[in-house]
Design a protein around this motif. Sequence first.
Motif, mmCIF file in Angstrom:
data_model
loop_
_atom_site.group_PDB
_atom_site.id
_atom_site.type_symbol
_atom_site.label_atom_id
_atom_site.label_comp_id
_atom_site.label_asym_id
_atom_site.label_seq_id
_atom_site.Cartn_x
_atom_site.Cartn_y
_atom_site.Cartn_z
ATOM 1 N N PHE A 50 0.036 12.353 0.564
ATOM 2 C CA PHE A 50 -0.706 13.154 1.538
ATOM 3 C C PHE A 50 -0.155 14.569 1.523
ATOM 4 O O PHE A 50 1.060 14.771 1.571
ATOM 5 C CB PHE A 50 -0.516 12.515 2.918
ATOM 6 N N LEU A 90 1.337 6.340 -9.202
ATOM 7 C CA LEU A 90 0.518 7.158 -8.299
ATOM 8 C C LEU A 90 0.953 8.619 -8.353
ATOM 9 O O LEU A 90 0.107 9.526 -8.389
ATOM 10 C CB LEU A 90 0.622 6.627 -6.867
ATOM 11 N N THR A 140 0.836 -1.191 0.000
ATOM 12 C CA THR A 140 0.000 0.000 0.000
ATOM 13 C C THR A 140 0.874 1.245 0.000
ATOM 14 O O THR A 140 1.877 1.331 0.722
ATOM 15 C CB THR A 140 -0.964 -0.007 1.210
ATOM 16 N N ARG A 166 -3.504 0.287 5.601
ATOM 17 C CA ARG A 166 -3.716 1.256 4.524
ATOM 18 C C ARG A 166 -2.686 2.374 4.655
ATOM 19 O O ARG A 166 -2.487 2.940 5.735
ATOM 20 C CB ARG A 166 -5.120 1.851 4.609
ATOM 21 N N ALA A 167 -2.056 2.711 3.539
ATOM 22 C CA ALA A 167 -1.051 3.771 3.568
ATOM 23 C C ALA A 167 -1.663 5.135 3.862
ATOM 24 O O ALA A 167 -0.971 6.049 4.302
ATOM 25 C CB ALA A 167 -0.290 3.809 2.244
ATOM 26 N N SER A 168 -2.965 5.292 3.620
ATOM 27 C CA SER A 168 -3.622 6.555 3.976
ATOM 28 C C SER A 168 -3.565 6.783 5.480
ATOM 29 O O SER A 168 -3.422 7.924 5.945
ATOM 30 C CB SER A 168 -5.075 6.560 3.489
ATOM 31 N N SER A 169 -3.638 5.704 6.269
ATOM 32 C CA SER A 169 -3.467 5.821 7.722
ATOM 33 C C SER A 169 -2.011 6.093 8.070
ATOM 34 O O SER A 169 -1.711 6.863 8.991
ATOM 35 C CB SER A 169 -3.926 4.533 8.415
ATOM 36 N N VAL A 220 -5.526 13.252 1.733
ATOM 37 C CA VAL A 220 -4.956 12.102 1.040
ATOM 38 C C VAL A 220 -5.216 12.298 -0.451
ATOM 39 O O VAL A 220 -6.357 12.216 -0.918
ATOM 40 C CB VAL A 220 -5.583 10.775 1.527
ATOM 41 N N GLU A 269 -4.232 6.887 -3.157
ATOM 42 C CA GLU A 269 -3.780 5.670 -2.468
ATOM 43 C C GLU A 269 -3.864 4.506 -3.437
ATOM 44 O O GLU A 269 -4.805 4.419 -4.242
ATOM 45 C CB GLU A 269 -4.643 5.405 -1.239
ATOM 46 N N TYR A 270 -2.874 3.621 -3.354
ATOM 47 C CA TYR A 270 -2.871 2.402 -4.159
ATOM 48 C C TYR A 270 -2.611 1.244 -3.213
ATOM 49 O O TYR A 270 -1.591 1.213 -2.526
ATOM 50 C CB TYR A 270 -1.786 2.472 -5.226
ATOM 51 N N THR A 271 -3.537 0.289 -3.155
ATOM 52 C CA THR A 271 -3.421 -0.830 -2.215
ATOM 53 C C THR A 271 -3.818 -2.126 -2.900
ATOM 54 O O THR A 271 -4.855 -2.215 -3.548
ATOM 55 C CB THR A 271 -4.333 -0.621 -0.990
ATOM 56 N N ALA A 307 0.626 5.784 -0.495
ATOM 57 C CA ALA A 307 -0.288 6.929 -0.497
ATOM 58 C C ALA A 307 0.498 8.228 -0.559
ATOM 59 O O ALA A 307 1.665 8.294 -0.164
ATOM 60 C CB ALA A 307 -1.174 6.917 0.747
#
Length: 230
Positions: free
Chosen positions: A17, A45, A13, A190-193, A22, A25-27, A15
Amino acid sequence: MILGMDTSSDTMTIALFNEGVVLGEYTTNLKKNHSVRLLPAIAALMEECAVKPTDIEKIAVAKGPGSYTGLRIGVTVAKTMAWDAGIPIVGISSLALLAENGLYFPGKVVALMDARRMNVYAGVYRASDGVMKNIVADSHIALTDLLEQLTAEKEAILFVGTLTEQIRLTVTEVLGERAVFSQADYTYARASSLVKLAENMDGEPADNFVPDYLKLAEAESKWLESRGSE
């Protein structure tokens, strides 16, 4: 602008930011070679989000525990990019990242990763004022020992992670109805987190950064044992 990446498990994952948003994101959650897929995914991305390498001001990476090979891939890419750009790198616990999936659960959250032979990487967390806090340090532990520590609990406990059927069965046998398992879309990081957690962290120079394996690789353990017996 922060670029985040996690390859500590089968999940890959990434992301981007920027200023609380965000951008993308790619997961994927596939058993495929991260070493082949990570850099092209980052490039794709960044192109999609119209972000140039010079726009990146900080890199965040899951620092472990997890797959030795997976961790080394993500950390090596993160360190190389950070060193080349002269920007800091922020390491976030892979278990803390998983625990973010339980941010709105009203009780303890146990982030788990299978460490084989009925051992796990585990961390116990609880949300407080919208922030997930580590209340039992991340560790490499036998699953039975972990569950023994939780048997006195009366409240429901959320287990987060992509768990084997045997792990689920053992947890349920010990804790019964108190064991709650995350739904399919909340079982992986998740890379967003990741980038959100890294936003207010200063980071460190790439040269100083090392992964946190929590456990030596089997080959390293055997080598040390052989050295000790000489």
